[in-house]
Design an enzyme around this catalytic site. Structure first.
Site, PDB file in Angstrom:
ATOM      1  N   SER A 142       0.848  -1.191   0.000  1.00 33.05           N
ATOM      2  CA  SER A 142       0.000   0.000   0.000  1.00 33.05           C
ATOM      3  C   SER A 142       0.880   1.237   0.000  1.00 33.05           C
ATOM      4  O   SER A 142       2.019   1.204   0.501  1.00 33.05           O
ATOM      5  CB  SER A 142      -0.900   0.011   1.242  1.00 33.05           C
ATOM      6  OG  SER A 142      -1.547   1.265   1.400  1.00 33.05           O
ATOM      7  N   TYR A 155      -1.543  -0.751  10.299  1.00 38.16           N
ATOM      8  CA  TYR A 155      -1.653  -1.073   8.871  1.00 38.16           C
ATOM      9  C   TYR A 155      -0.436  -0.538   8.129  1.00 38.16           C
ATOM     10  O   TYR A 155       0.186  -1.251   7.334  1.00 38.16           O
ATOM     11  CB  TYR A 155      -2.941  -0.465   8.310  1.00 38.16           C
ATOM     12  CG  TYR A 155      -3.200  -0.765   6.853  1.00 38.16           C
ATOM     13  CD1 TYR A 155      -3.807  -1.960   6.475  1.00 38.16           C
ATOM     14  CD2 TYR A 155      -2.875   0.149   5.857  1.00 38.16           C
ATOM     15  CE1 TYR A 155      -4.068  -2.240   5.137  1.00 38.16           C
ATOM     16  CE2 TYR A 155      -3.127  -0.118   4.521  1.00 38.16           C
ATOM     17  CZ  TYR A 155      -3.729  -1.308   4.171  1.00 38.16           C
ATOM     18  OH  TYR A 155      -3.986  -1.579   2.842  1.00 38.16           O
TER      19      TYR A 155
END
Length: 255
Positions: A142, A155
Site C-alpha cells: 500500500s 496497517y
C-alpha cells in the site's frame, strides 16, 4: 516476443483471492494462461468465484494468518503441482482507529494477517518456487507503507515492512532465480475501501490528493501484478511499484 507478455503454463497462488484486488489478479492470471490456486477464508466466496472462471482455477478455504491455514496451503500446492512459479501475497485487513486506542489483540490480528502470513508463506514455499527456476513473489502492499495515510499506524507498519521484505528477499533469493517485487496501491474500488469511500467528505479528500482525479480499479492493480510476473519483467526485482494515480508524487499542485 509474444511469449514475453503471457503467463501460459505458470502455476500461481493468490491469497485473499476471492474479492477485490485478489479476485482481479486471479482473473488476470487466468486470462493470460496461468493455472491458479485462490485462497480465501470463506468457501462460499470461493464457490462464487469458481462459478465464473475457467477450469484452470483451484480453490482452498483457509486462513493464512494461522499456522494451520498456511500448512494446508503448502500441502495443497505440493499435492496439486509439486512446484510453484508465482506467489501473490495479497491477503490483508485493517482496523482504523487512533494509535493509542488499539488493543494487543487488534495489533496481533493485523500483524498476523498482513505481515506474518506473507513472511511465513515466502519461507515455506521457497523450495517450490526455487524448483520453478523462474519463481516470482509479488507483495500487495500500500502507499500507506510509503508515506503517511490516515488509515491506522499498524496497517502502515505492516505495509512498510512488506516493502522492505521485498528488497531483502530480492537480494537474498536472486541466486535461487526468484524475483521479488511489490505493488503499492492507493485507494482502489474494493469492498475494504468502500467502507470509507462511501463517505462523500472522505472521498472528496482522496480525489483532491490524486492527480488523476479518481480512485483506481482492481483490474489496474492486477495488470501491474501480472506484468511483474511476466518474462518481459525478467530483470526487475526488489521494486515497489505505486499504483496510485500520482498520489505519492503529488507534493503541492493546487487546482
Amino acid at each position: 516476443m509474444q511469449n514475453r507478455w503471457i503467463l501460459t503454463g505458470k502455476k500461481a497462488v493468490v491469497t485473499g483471492g476471492s474479492k477485490g484486488i485478489g479476485e482481479a489478479v486471479v482473473k488476470e492470471f487466468l486470462q493470460l494462461g496461468a493455472e491458479v490456486l485462490a485462497i480465501a477464508r470463506k468457501q462460499e466466496d470461493l464457490d462464487a468465484l469458481k462459478a465464473n472462471v475457467p477450469e484452470k482455477l483451484h480453490v482452498l478455504a483457509a486462513d493464512v494468518s494461522s499456522a494451520e491455514g498456511r500448512a494446508s496451503l503448502v500441502s495443497k500446492v505440493q499435492e496439486t503441482w509439486g512446484q510453484l512459479d508465482i506467489l501473490v501475497n495479497n491477503v490483508g485487513t485493517n482496523i482504523r482507529k487512533p494509535t493509542i486506542n488499539y488493543s494487543p489483540d487488534e495489533f496481533d490480528f493485523i500483524m498476523d494477517t498482513n505481515l506474518r502470513s506473507a513472511f511465513e508463506l515466502n519461507r515455506t514455499l521457497f523450495p517450490l518456487l526455487q524448483a520453478s527456476s523462474q519463481g516470482n513473489i509479488v507483495h500487495v502492499t500500500s502507499v500507506a507503507g510509503l508515506t503517511h495515510v490516515r488509515t491506522g499506524s499498524i496497517y502502515g507498519i505492516t505495509k512498510a515492512a512488506l516493502n522492505q521484505l521485498t528488497r531483502n528477499l530480492a537480494a537474498e533469493w536472486a541466486s535461487a532465480n526468484i524475483r521479488v517485487n511489490a505493488v503499492a496501491p492507493w485507494y482502489i474500488s474494493t469492498p475494504l475501501a468502500q467502507a470509507v469511500l462511501q463517505k462523500k467528505e472522505f472521498y472528496d479528500a482522496v480525489i483532491s490528493r490524486t492527480p488523476m482525479q479518481r480512485v483506481g480499479e482492481p483490474a489496474e492493480v492486477a495488470a501491474a501484478v501480472a506484468f511483474l510476473c511476466m518474462p518481459a519483467a525478467a530483470y526487475i526485482t526488489g521494486q515497489t511499484l505505486a499504483v496510485d494515480g500520482g498520489f505519492t508524487i503529488n507534493g503541492f499542485h493546487p487546482a
